[in-house]
Motif scaffolding. Structure first.
Motif, short mmCIF file in Angstrom:
data_model
loop_
_atom_site.label_atom_id
_atom_site.label_comp_id
_atom_site.label_asym_id
_atom_site.label_seq_id
_atom_site.Cartn_x
_atom_site.Cartn_y
_atom_site.Cartn_z
N ALA A 34 24.04 24.27 39.10
CA ALA A 34 25.03 23.20 39.26
C ALA A 34 26.43 23.66 38.89
O ALA A 34 27.24 22.90 38.40
N GLY A 35 26.71 24.95 39.10
CA GLY A 35 28.05 25.46 38.86
C GLY A 35 28.37 25.72 37.41
O GLY A 35 29.51 25.98 37.08
N LEU A 36 27.40 25.64 36.52
CA LEU A 36 27.68 25.78 35.10
C LEU A 36 27.67 27.22 34.61
O LEU A 36 28.08 27.49 33.50
N GLN A 37 27.19 28.14 35.43
CA GLN A 37 27.20 29.56 35.07
C GLN A 37 28.05 30.29 36.09
O GLN A 37 28.17 29.87 37.24
N ARG A 38 28.62 31.41 35.66
CA ARG A 38 29.41 32.23 36.59
C ARG A 38 28.48 32.76 37.68
O ARG A 38 27.42 33.30 37.39
N GLU A 39 28.88 32.55 38.93
CA GLU A 39 28.09 32.97 40.07
C GLU A 39 28.93 33.86 40.97
O GLU A 39 30.12 33.59 41.19
N LEU A 55 32.81 29.36 38.72
CA LEU A 55 32.40 28.88 37.41
C LEU A 55 32.83 27.43 37.31
O LEU A 55 33.99 27.10 37.58
N GLN A 56 31.91 26.59 36.95
CA GLN A 56 32.15 25.15 36.82
C GLN A 56 32.82 24.59 38.07
O GLN A 56 33.79 23.86 38.01
N TRP A 57 32.26 24.96 39.23
CA TRP A 57 32.72 24.49 40.53
C TRP A 57 34.19 24.82 40.80
O TRP A 57 34.92 24.06 41.41
#
Length: 168
Positions: A34-39, A55-57
């Protein structure tokens, strides 16, 4: 499929968890966190591979096209394509929302629109420097004056070198 649709499909793929332009692992992992980790995201837009981290959308602007930073021209092409992709994806998602948009759809749209406004592409232009004959002559004279100073403490030679080199 045009480039805007491809970019939209890639982002929506990440949102919905279906396979497509993102790798299956990346898409499912992006939605599961849900965007809470660095992707790290890699996609293709107008034939250009674009990579960036979220990170965090939010798109982390300094990560856009990071894989191509060592090649100034490739980085320029990538960052300009990324900027266009963010803008076209934002426009497409805003103009054509699904009938029942999910929270992930809204988060992805906000992420694309924020990146469209905040990301500034890198613009590099590499070309051969133009040097005049006078520039080459001045540089040669400075080099000769500097060479004459080697092993010498002659005050006249020092002053001449400073004058012809002009702080070089």
């Amino acid at each position: 499929m045009n480039s805007v649709s491809a970019a939209l499909a890639a982002l929506m793929d990440a949102v919905s968890g279906m396979s497509g332009q993102f790798g299956e692992g990346v898409a499912s992992h992006l939605t599961s966190t849900a965007g809470l980790q660095r992707e790290h995201v890699e996609t293709r837009y107008q034939g250009q591979m674009i990579d960036f981290d979220t990170l965090q959308w939010r798109v982390l602007n300094d990560s856009v096209c990071a894989n191509q930073r060592q090649n100034a021209m490739a980085h320029t092409r990538c960052s300009q394509a990324a900027s266009e992709m963010f803008a076209s994806t934002c426009q497409e998602m805003t103009a054509n929302p699904p009938t029942l948009p999910s929270q992930r759809y809204h988060s992805t749209r906000r992420m694309a629109c924020h990146a469209a406004v905040s990301y500034q592409p890198s613009i590099g232009n590499i070309q051969w420097a133009e040097s005049s004959g006078a520039d080459q002559l001045a540089e040669a004279e400075c080099n000769a004056a500097t060479a004459a100073l080697l092993g010498s403490s002659d005050l006249d030679a020092i002053q001449y070198q400073r004058r012809v080199c002009g702080g070089r």
